[in-house]
Write a protein that holds these residues in place. Structure first.
Motif: not given
Length: 645
Positions: A626-635
């Motif tokens: 699961h990648i949450e928005k706002p997107i952390d570029l490193n993650r």
């Protein structure tokens, strides 16, 4: 009935201990008690002055404290001896006499009691007072009266008897009064059953009578009847069977009008359901609001992160840096609101996994180091010589606690230093970690210290104007600590600084803790891979597309879940990035179709839905991450590297 009411009260107020007391000659005696661990029994006696009820008796009305430690009675013997943080109680009156109290308490603080809570406890007190009045009258008449009719009338309990040998049904006078029939009314079995309300009540009493005759099983039921005058009443119907030579020859029992009691209970249950529905609506609204804010924030913060990586002149870099800082500050406020809604709805879950406390402290220092350097203050960490790392708990929430306390210290310190001290200790017989955050900042007055843990509250009105913030941070931090069964204490002097000590009882880890990779992640080379991106928002498409272009991956966009499924059927992909809220077909439905076609292709939930229940649902369905928005570029790049890099 009183015990049931105490259980209901504990549920309504969310407190651990419920007591009905008798107070005479300054002695507090426990008559009825309902508590979680049975640590208190009926019959226990205490001096009235050693209980919070002394204030209830003096006020002669309902009294409540939601956090005794920060109230005017913090020095009370009851708090010193038993550590009860929350209490609500009201006097019980029997006739013209104050009989005692009904009170509910717990060792943990809670949110402030509302007006409806005071109404509830007073309603409990009135009901118990009425029942005790009935009981008192019942006992007096039972002692002095020779007639059963008088006894039945006072208790509102009638009797009945059915002779199965001749079919004769006999009702006492009080039973006739409850049914609103005359003294000359002669009932039979069919007529008696017909008084019960058609449907569930009539079916249950018929089944109970049959079972008693066949198996000898007694009954005790709360049912509805419709009287001869058409009034609908709740009654308590009790009965048992008498056998002779294996044959049931007689049924007999009692019949009581309990309509007032049931109506009061139904009102309480209705009020509780309304309160729960209101909380659910509020939580759903806050979660939806969070989603709606996070979606455009993804465009803002993501674009800024991409700009930061491009060739900019020095002045532009400063502007972008400040914009990123402001965006992350706004995101912190949004997260505070969301966390508060989860805590209030009791939906905040904690992870139970090994982690490094040293690493947690170091990451907090790293996050705040730049801010502290700009202010010209030192941000230092200290670890006790005997500290052994490797603990089990929720590293995200432990970090949140420490980050909030340390960021506050940096925020309110203009010169000098902020120190984070880490050690291990014991707390209530358990191993625990201890954080001490010490600053040389502006400090707080005693009044401000009392308010600092309250939600939506800061030290004073000028704090918000000068430093910003929602006033939720310390309240959330305190709630997290209490939910971990820990403790927080604060010492502060104006213009001298503040020291906050946090103790968290955690388990020691038996396995080696893996160190997490931190810092800037290199852009992965995915030139040989293909990715399908299901995303309906044009700005987010532009943003994700820009992030993916740097990886040289071959990617395709689908405007909704339905299109994504069709594209997946006709093409081969190494990874799917799936938004959840989309038209035509949402991300969950699309995932189920894609997973059925090819279960080996990893699908990532890329969404602004960040509620724990939602995330758990996605992972249980089979989403790999699961990648949450706002997107952390490193993650984002780290996940791509782990999955297909």
């Amino acid at each position: 009935m009183i015990n049931e009411l105490l259980g209901l009260g504990r549920e309504v107020f969310g407190l651990d201990i419920a007591i009905v007391s008798r107070i005479q000659d300054n002695v507090y005696k426990v008559l009825y008690v309902d508590c979680a661990n049975n640590e208190l029994e009926a019959g226990a006696e205490f001096p009235l002055d050693n209980t919070y009820c002394t204030h209830t008796m003096l006020a002669d009305r309902a009294v409540c404290y939601h956090h005794t430690k920060h109230s005017e009675i913090a020095s009370h013997p009851c708090y010193q001896n038993f550590g009860l943080e929350s209490y609500i109680g009201a006097p019980i009156r029997v006739g013209d006499e104050v009989f005692g109290t009904v009170n509910f308490s717990a060792p943990a603080p809670r949110d402030k009691f509302e007006d409806q809570d005071v109404d509830y406890v007073e309603l409990f007190a009135q009901w118990i007072g009425a029942e005790l009045s009935k009981q008192k009258t019942y006992e007096e008449l039972h002692k002095n009266s020779k007639t059963l009719d008088k006894l039945e009338s006072v208790a509102n309990i009638g009797t009945w008897e059915l002779n199965l040998l001749d079919g004769q049904l006999t009702w006492s006078r009080q039973t006739r009064l409850i049914h609103e029939v005359g003294d000359d009314f002669v009932p039979n079995v069919d007529e008696g059953l017909d008084f019960y309300k058609e449907g569930e009540s009539r079916e249950r009493i018929s089944e109970a009578v049959t079972t008693a005759i066949e198996e000898g099983k007694p009954w005790d039921l709360e049912l509805q009847i419709i009287t001869a005058k058409g009034n609908e009443l709740w009654v308590r119907a009790q009965g048992e069977a008498e056998f002779e030579n294996g044959q049931c020859i007689r049924l007999f029992g009692a019949f009581q009008n309990i309509d007032d009691m049931v109506q009061q209970r139904l009102k309480l249950e209705e009020a509780r359901e309304k309160a729960e529905a209101a909380n659910k609506t509020k939580s759903e609204f806050l979660a939806n609001m969070s989603h709606e804010i996070r979606t455009p924030m993804n465009g803002v913060l993501g674009t800024l992160q991409l700009l930061e990586q491009s060739d900019l002149d020095e002045k532009s870099k400063i502007f972008v840096e400040k914009a990123i800082y402001s965006s992350k500050t706004l995101l912190t406020i949004i997260n505070d609101i969301l966390d508060y809604s989860k805590i209030e709805a009791n939906k905040l879950d904690f992870e139970h996994a090994p982690f490094s406390v040293r690493e947690t402290m170091t990451s907090v220092q790293s996050d705040l180091l730049e801010q502290s350097l700009k202010k010209g203050i030192q941000l230092r960490t200290h670890v006790s010589d005997d500290f052994e790392d490797g603990w089990v708990g929720d590293s995200v929430r432990v970090r949140q606690i420490l980050l909030n306390l340390t960021s506050n210290a940096v925020k309110f310190t203009e010169s000098g230093s902020v120190d984070i001290e880490l050690s291990q200790t014991t707390w209530e017989g358990r191993e625990a970690i201890q954080f001490v955050v010490r600053d040389s900042g502006i400090g707080m007055s005693k009044e401000a210290q009392k308010r600092i843990f309250e939600r939506f509250t800061q030290a004073d009105s000028s704090t918000t104007r000068k430093f910003g913030g929602t006033g939720l941070g310390m309240s959330i931090t305190t709630s997290l600590i209490k939910m971990m069964n820990g403790d927080i204490s604060l010492l502060s002097k104006e213009d001298k600084g503040t020291t906050v000590t946090v103790v968290l009882p955690l388990e020691k880890s038996t396995s080696k803790v893996k160190q997490k990779r931190r810092g800037v992640v290199e852009v992965p080379d995915l030139s040989s891979k293909r990715i399908l991106v299901a995303e309906d928002n044009e700005i987010n498409q532009l943003l994700v597309g820009s992030m993916l272009k740097k990886t040289k991956v071959d990617f395709t966009f689908a405007d909704n879940g339905k299109v994504a499924v069709e594209l997946f059927k006709s093409n081969q992909y190494d990874l799917v990035l799936m938004d959840i809220q989309m038209p035509e077909m949402d991300g969950v439905q699309a995932f189920k179709h894609i997973h059925k076609i090819s279960p080996d292709v990893p699908v990532v939930a890329l969404t602004a839905n960040v509620m724990t229940d939602d995330i758990n649902q996605y992972l249980e369905l089979g989403f790999v991450a699961h990648i949450e928005k706002p997107i952390d570029l490193n993650r984002f790049y780290r996940e791509l590297t782990n999955l297909i890099g």
